[in-house]
Design a protein around this motif. Structure first.
Motif, mmCIF file in Angstrom:
data_model
loop_
_atom_site.group_PDB
_atom_site.id
_atom_site.type_symbol
_atom_site.label_atom_id
_atom_site.label_comp_id
_atom_site.label_asym_id
_atom_site.label_seq_id
_atom_site.Cartn_x
_atom_site.Cartn_y
_atom_site.Cartn_z
ATOM 1 N N GLY A 81 0.822 -1.196 0.000
ATOM 2 C CA GLY A 81 0.000 0.000 0.000
ATOM 3 C C GLY A 81 0.857 1.247 0.000
ATOM 4 N N THR A 82 0.351 2.283 0.687
ATOM 5 C CA THR A 82 1.025 3.568 0.661
ATOM 6 C C THR A 82 1.434 4.037 2.050
ATOM 7 O OG1 THR A 82 -1.103 4.711 0.780
ATOM 8 C CG2 THR A 82 -0.181 4.338 -1.423
ATOM 9 N N LEU A 83 2.559 4.733 2.080
ATOM 10 C CA LEU A 83 3.036 5.474 3.243
ATOM 11 C C LEU A 83 3.213 6.891 2.726
ATOM 12 C CD1 LEU A 83 4.226 5.985 6.043
ATOM 13 C CD2 LEU A 83 6.409 5.101 5.191
ATOM 14 N N GLY A 84 2.274 7.785 3.060
ATOM 15 C CA GLY A 84 2.257 9.101 2.424
ATOM 16 C C GLY A 84 2.025 8.901 0.936
ATOM 17 N N ASP A 85 2.923 9.440 0.117
ATOM 18 C CA ASP A 85 2.810 9.293 -1.344
ATOM 19 C C ASP A 85 3.598 8.105 -1.881
ATOM 20 O OD1 ASP A 85 1.223 11.564 -1.512
ATOM 21 O OD2 ASP A 85 2.953 12.899 -1.749
ATOM 22 N N ALA A 86 4.354 7.418 -1.023
ATOM 23 C CA ALA A 86 5.226 6.323 -1.469
ATOM 24 C C ALA A 86 4.501 4.980 -1.443
ATOM 25 C CB ALA A 86 6.459 6.249 -0.573
ATOM 26 N N PHE A 117 -4.485 -2.542 7.206
ATOM 27 C CA PHE A 117 -3.688 -1.974 8.280
ATOM 28 C C PHE A 117 -3.500 -0.506 7.932
ATOM 29 C CE2 PHE A 117 0.887 -1.640 10.069
ATOM 30 C CZ PHE A 117 0.428 -1.160 11.292
ATOM 31 N N SER A 118 -4.047 0.397 8.760
ATOM 32 C CA SER A 118 -3.958 1.820 8.469
ATOM 33 C C SER A 118 -3.725 2.609 9.742
ATOM 34 C CB SER A 118 -5.222 2.310 7.765
ATOM 35 O OG SER A 118 -6.349 2.105 8.594
ATOM 36 N N GLY A 119 -3.170 3.812 9.573
ATOM 37 C CA GLY A 119 -2.892 4.658 10.718
ATOM 38 C C GLY A 119 -1.936 5.760 10.344
ATOM 39 N N THR A 120 -1.041 6.098 11.290
ATOM 40 C CA THR A 120 -0.113 7.205 11.101
ATOM 41 C C THR A 120 1.310 6.779 11.406
ATOM 42 O OG1 THR A 120 -1.843 8.766 11.759
ATOM 43 C CG2 THR A 120 0.424 9.582 11.799
ATOM 44 N N ASP A 156 7.924 13.468 16.273
ATOM 45 C CA ASP A 156 6.610 13.855 15.746
ATOM 46 C C ASP A 156 6.654 15.080 14.832
ATOM 47 O OD1 ASP A 156 5.200 11.737 16.943
ATOM 48 O OD2 ASP A 156 5.023 12.859 18.829
ATOM 49 N N ALA A 157 7.842 15.467 14.349
ATOM 50 C CA ALA A 157 7.960 16.625 13.466
ATOM 51 C C ALA A 157 7.340 16.343 12.091
ATOM 52 C CB ALA A 157 9.420 17.038 13.305
ATOM 53 N N VAL A 158 7.383 15.083 11.661
ATOM 54 C CA VAL A 158 6.811 14.681 10.376
ATOM 55 C C VAL A 158 5.861 13.524 10.622
ATOM 56 C CG1 VAL A 158 7.305 13.779 8.065
ATOM 57 C CG2 VAL A 158 8.915 15.358 9.147
#
Length: 145
Positions: free
Chosen positions: A50-55, A119-122, A128-130
């Motif tokens: 899947g994706t992590l941000g735009d990657a 599986f999704s989240g942050t 925590d700067a990005v």
């Protein structure tokens, strides 16, 4: 995973086997699976994409040799060859992991939920700067020829 974070050991995995996970959240007999504890989901290795941000990424997760110590794995970003190591814990649907680019220092943190085959989240840097959203789908095992 900032305050009260659980220290986890990062372990390099030699490889991953195909996981017997069904893409439509059904068991081997074809019956719907309504609630699956996350630790049970990792009894066999999982491949997620899947994706992590735009990657675009591909992640591999499995239980540690002693399941009471949590989960471990790695991921790669499409177009890059470096494996980023993962280690963490699962509690029902909630999953918390730390990552390491160099195998020693924590370089990022994952906080998410494994619901069905998603599986999704942050993801965030350790300060925590990005932060970046992620959304990954458990892949069905590939047929062995």
């Amino acid at each position: 995973m900032t305050a009260g974070k659980v220290a986890v050991a990062l372990t390099l995995l030699a490889g991953f086997a195909a996981a017997p996970v069904l893409a439509d959240n059904r068991n081997a007999a074809g019956a719907p699976v309504t609630a699956v504890a996350a630790q049970d989901r990792f009894a066999t290795p999982l491949t997620l994409r899947g994706t992590l941000g735009d990657a675009q990424i591909e992640m591999h997760l499995q239980q540690k040799p002693d399941p009471s110590e949590g989960i471990q794995g790695s991921y790669v970003i499409a177009g890059q060859s470096a494996k980023i190591l993962l280690a963490g814990e699962s509690d029902n649907a909630d999953i918390l992991m730390e990552e390491s680019v160099n195998g020693k220092d924590v370089s990022g943190e994952w906080a998410g939920k494994l619901v069905g085959n998603t599986f999704s989240g942050t993801w965030s840097t350790t300060d925590d700067a990005v932060t970046k959203p992620f959304a990954l789908t458990v892949q069905a095992p590939r047929a062995v020829k």
